[in-house]
Design an enzyme around this catalytic site. Structure first.
Site, PDB file in Angstrom:
ATOM      1  N   LYS A   9       4.893  -3.325 -56.251  1.00 45.26           N
ATOM      2  CA  LYS A   9       4.127  -4.044 -57.213  1.00 45.26           C
ATOM      3  C   LYS A   9       4.144  -3.352 -58.509  1.00 45.26           C
ATOM      4  O   LYS A   9       4.132  -2.012 -58.539  1.00 45.26           O
ATOM      5  CB  LYS A   9       2.751  -4.143 -56.845  1.00 45.26           C
ATOM      6  CG  LYS A   9       1.823  -4.879 -57.914  1.00 45.26           C
ATOM      7  CD  LYS A   9       0.284  -4.821 -57.400  1.00 45.26           C
ATOM      8  CE  LYS A   9      -0.550  -5.282 -58.587  1.00 45.26           C
ATOM      9  NZ  LYS A   9      -1.969  -5.110 -58.067  1.00 45.26           N
ATOM     10  N   ASP A  41      -2.967  -4.227 -65.823  1.00 47.99           N
ATOM     11  CA  ASP A  41      -3.965  -5.289 -65.265  1.00 47.99           C
ATOM     12  C   ASP A  41      -5.269  -5.393 -65.696  1.00 47.99           C
ATOM     13  O   ASP A  41      -6.314  -4.724 -65.380  1.00 47.99           O
ATOM     14  CB  ASP A  41      -4.013  -5.294 -63.644  1.00 47.99           C
ATOM     15  CG  ASP A  41      -4.736  -6.353 -62.980  1.00 47.99           C
ATOM     16  OD1 ASP A  41      -4.850  -7.530 -63.544  1.00 47.99           O
ATOM     17  OD2 ASP A  41      -5.216  -6.239 -61.707  1.00 47.99           O
ATOM     18  N   LYS A  74     -11.509  -8.166 -65.780  1.00 48.94           N
ATOM     19  CA  LYS A  74     -12.246  -7.241 -65.148  1.00 48.94           C
ATOM     20  C   LYS A  74     -13.101  -6.640 -66.234  1.00 48.94           C
ATOM     21  O   LYS A  74     -13.228  -6.791 -67.204  1.00 48.94           O
ATOM     22  CB  LYS A  74     -11.189  -5.955 -64.947  1.00 48.94           C
ATOM     23  CG  LYS A  74     -10.028  -6.549 -63.994  1.00 48.94           C
ATOM     24  CD  LYS A  74      -9.163  -5.079 -63.609  1.00 48.94           C
ATOM     25  CE  LYS A  74      -8.075  -5.205 -62.894  1.00 48.94           C
ATOM     26  NZ  LYS A  74      -8.483  -5.306 -61.238  1.00 48.94           N
ATOM     27  N   ASP A 133      -1.664   0.037 -62.046  1.00 51.46           N
ATOM     28  CA  ASP A 133      -1.472  -0.675 -61.030  1.00 51.46           C
ATOM     29  C   ASP A 133      -0.148  -1.050 -60.849  1.00 51.46           C
ATOM     30  O   ASP A 133       0.505  -2.095 -60.318  1.00 51.46           O
ATOM     31  CB  ASP A 133      -2.025  -2.099 -61.681  1.00 51.46           C
ATOM     32  CG  ASP A 133      -2.385  -3.111 -60.427  1.00 51.46           C
ATOM     33  OD1 ASP A 133      -2.954  -2.764 -59.537  1.00 51.46           O
ATOM     34  OD2 ASP A 133      -2.598  -4.445 -60.938  1.00 51.46           O
ATOM     35  N   ASP A 146      -7.294 -12.439 -61.094  1.00 56.50           N
ATOM     36  CA  ASP A 146      -7.009 -11.029 -60.776  1.00 56.50           C
ATOM     37  C   ASP A 146      -6.400 -10.712 -59.795  1.00 56.50           C
ATOM     38  O   ASP A 146      -6.340  -9.352 -59.095  1.00 56.50           O
ATOM     39  CB  ASP A 146      -8.491 -10.393 -60.853  1.00 56.50           C
ATOM     40  CG  ASP A 146      -8.175  -8.723 -61.358  1.00 56.50           C
ATOM     41  OD1 ASP A 146      -7.526  -8.242 -61.569  1.00 56.50           O
ATOM     42  OD2 ASP A 146      -9.712  -7.979 -60.908  1.00 56.50           O
ATOM     43  N   GLU A 194      -3.310 -11.074 -58.927  1.00 52.72           N
ATOM     44  CA  GLU A 194      -1.973 -11.334 -59.170  1.00 52.72           C
ATOM     45  C   GLU A 194      -0.885 -10.544 -58.744  1.00 52.72           C
ATOM     46  O   GLU A 194       0.238 -11.227 -58.728  1.00 52.72           O
ATOM     47  CB  GLU A 194      -2.063 -11.006 -60.860  1.00 52.72           C
ATOM     48  CG  GLU A 194      -1.751  -9.627 -61.288  1.00 52.72           C
ATOM     49  CD  GLU A 194      -2.840  -8.309 -60.928  1.00 52.72           C
ATOM     50  OE1 GLU A 194      -2.328  -7.374 -60.387  1.00 52.72           O
ATOM     51  OE2 GLU A 194      -4.109  -8.981 -60.687  1.00 52.72           O
ATOM     52  N   ARG A 251      -0.317 -10.117 -55.456  1.00 55.86           N
ATOM     53  CA  ARG A 251       0.535 -10.838 -54.481  1.00 55.86           C
ATOM     54  C   ARG A 251       1.204 -11.947 -54.992  1.00 55.86           C
ATOM     55  O   ARG A 251       2.327 -12.291 -54.430  1.00 55.86           O
ATOM     56  CB  ARG A 251      -0.897 -11.375 -53.548  1.00 55.86           C
ATOM     57  CG  ARG A 251      -1.565 -12.291 -54.231  1.00 55.86           C
ATOM     58  CD  ARG A 251      -3.109 -12.317 -53.432  1.00 55.86           C
ATOM     59  NE  ARG A 251      -3.933 -11.261 -53.558  1.00 55.86           N
ATOM     60  CZ  ARG A 251      -4.947 -11.197 -53.049  1.00 55.86           C
ATOM     61  NH1 ARG A 251      -5.560 -12.043 -52.262  1.00 55.86           N
ATOM     62  NH2 ARG A 251      -5.808 -10.054 -53.401  1.00 55.86           N
TER      63      ARG A 251
END
Length: 501
Positions: free
Chosen positions: A263, A268, A275, A286, A345, A347, A349
């Site tokens: 990833k 993020d 968030k 992230d 959020d 995201e 995946r």
């Protein structure tokens, strides 16, 4: 930093410190300890008694020689009862000594062997772990600091090594390679998102990886591949996405193909599902999954295992804007499946879904993805342990063995089919959020939708161990380089494990 080995006595070298690891049973029995104690006229035994040093794990004692020997200090490191000993204790002891060396400006360290049962058979592995620990414990990220705290440690000698130890130099070199690759991953994670954009991440991979091909795919390429899920995450940012494809091929006939997917969300914000401010403070990390894959590929290129390895990083930012994806939108992934987005959020995946499909183009024998995917994993396993999900028991066993060997904590979680209904959508093939309960497992089940069931696949959630807020023996606050060592061990032992299964 130079690492050497010799059969000569440790106290006869003009070092700053001689390190001797001790198990509880060594006190009063170790021939090495008795000899050193005689050289200091019983001062070691006296100090141990006065300060109640028992050799328990985590105990340390620094004793000055006051000019009685060529070395300035002895540093004793407790390793606990021999029956509970783990090689990772030596790795962490190495890190502790490195940080001590920085504090005291030591330049030369001599290391004596831990003479436990069958130590002659394990000494090469011990030296590898110590080498890794010293290099990782020496790590500092000071790129943005005006004042530096330089490391003076320049030489480490493994002393009193029996002649004829097999693979010792190779293992020490392997320790250097692994630690350097973990350091690369840490640097990538610790660099602020302003400077580590998706495209820059690709350029850093190109710069760091020698001997393997690195190709960067642009937004135009992603559209051509019909990566609708990945592009949906990217569309809210002014920074264009970049997919990084790294490829290692052995010089001889390949004994298998492994695909590693990391990833790569370089920042993020949560997107429209924003968030809280405090949750964004460390969101430059992230992309720790991508850092793990890039770091592993660096080591793989140097070790040259007899397998083909593809590393794939779908790099992007996840930002709120007028063009950002919205809750309720439906997107189509590369394999044609539609996804209802309920939480922007969730995201990571989405980017992984398309990257996993892309990776299967290369007809892999195994696929592994690594991601800082869910806060639920941190709640379940804490900040020091990764979560492992796979429907393949053999693959699970191999990855857990690799993690244990490398001193990385990992725990298997079940991909319960009963929870699959949590990601069912009334308007699409699947939805990207399974609700409050079992969030790590439903995220794994989501990814499973994008992998051919005939291909062994594993998902590793490193949301906890990818970052530390506290300094420890193996490094300062910041990115840890989690899973680099485990991936390297798994890949380099993959053909051997096939032969034994």
């Amino acid at each position: 930093m130079k690492f050497q080995s010799t059969h000569k006595r440790g106290e006869n070298w003009a070092s700053d410190v001689v390190v001797l690891p001790l198990c509880v049973s060594d006190l009063g029995k170790s021939p090495l300890l008795k000899r050193l104690d005689r050289a200091l006229k019983g001062n070691i035994t006296k100090t141990f008694h006065q300060e109640k040093f028992k050799g328990k794990w985590g105990e340390t004692k620094l004793i000055a020689t006051h000019g009685a020997l060529r070395t300035r200090y002895f540093w004793f490191v407790g390793c606990g009862p021999e029956k509970d000993f783990r090689c990772d204790y030596l790795r962490r002891a190495g890190g502790h000594v490195a940080r001590l060396a920085r504090q005291h400006q030591f330049q030369k360290v001599a290391w004596l062997p831990l003479q436990r049962k069958d130590w002659g058979k394990t000494i090469a592995d011990d030296c590898q772990a110590i080498t890794e620990g010293i290099l990782l414990g020496s790590y500092e990220f000071s790129r943005y600091k005006k004042s530096k705290n330089p490391l003076h440690l320049s030489e480490v000698r493994f002393m009193e090594i029996p002649k004829g130890v097999r693979d010792l130099a190779q293992k020490i070199r392997l320790g250097c390679v692994v630690a350097e690759s973990v350091t690369l991953a840490r640097d990538l994670v610790n660099t602020p998102a302003k400077d580590m954009t998706p495209h820059q991440l690709g350029l850093e991979a190109k710069k760091a990886l020698k001997g393997i091909s690195v190709r960067l795919y642009s937004k135009k390429d992603l559209k051509r591949f019909k990566m609708g899920a990945y592009l949906a995450v990217a569309q809210g940012s002014t920074q264009p996405p970049t997919m990084v494809h790294m490829q290692y091929r052995p010089a001889s006939r390949s004994q298998g193909t492994i695909v590693l997917v990391g990833k790569g969300v370089t920042f993020d914000s949560g997107g429209i599902s924003l968030k809280p401010p405090t949750s964004m403070e460390t969101m430059k990390d992230d992309m720790a999954g991508s850092a793990a894959v890039i770091g592993a590929m660096k080591a793989i290129a140097q070790i040259k295992p007899p397998v083909t390895v593809h590393g794939i990083v779908p790099a992007t930012e996840n930002m709120p804007s007028g063009s950002a994806i919205k809750p309720g939108d439906v997107v189509r992934a590369m394999n044609g499946k539609t996804i209802e987005i309920l939480n922007t959020d969730a995201e990571g995946r989405l980017t992984l879904a398309d990257a996993l499909v892309f990776g299967q183009r290369f007809k892999p024998d195994v696929v592994i993805d690594v991601a800082t995917l869910t806060g639920a994993c941190v709640i379940a396993l804490g900040e020091k342990c990764a979560g492992l999900m796979t429907p393949d028991k053999s693959l699970s066993d191999r990855l857990l063995q690799s993690a244990e060997k490398c001193g990385e904590k990992m725990w298997p979680l079940p991909l319960l089919e009963e929870y699959k209904e949590e990601i069912e959508s009334p308007i699409a093939d699947v939805k990207n959020n399974g609700g409050r309960w079992a969030g790590t497992i439903t995220a794994g089940l989501f990814l499973k939708e994008f992998v051919n069931p005939k291909i062994p696949w594993a998902h590793i959630d490193i949301a906890g161990p990818s970052w530390t807020d506290k300094e420890n023996d193996l490094g300062p606050r910041g990115g840890t380089g989690s899973m680099v060592a485990t991936l390297v061990h798994f890949v380099t032992h993959y053909s051997q494990s096939l032969g034994s299964s």
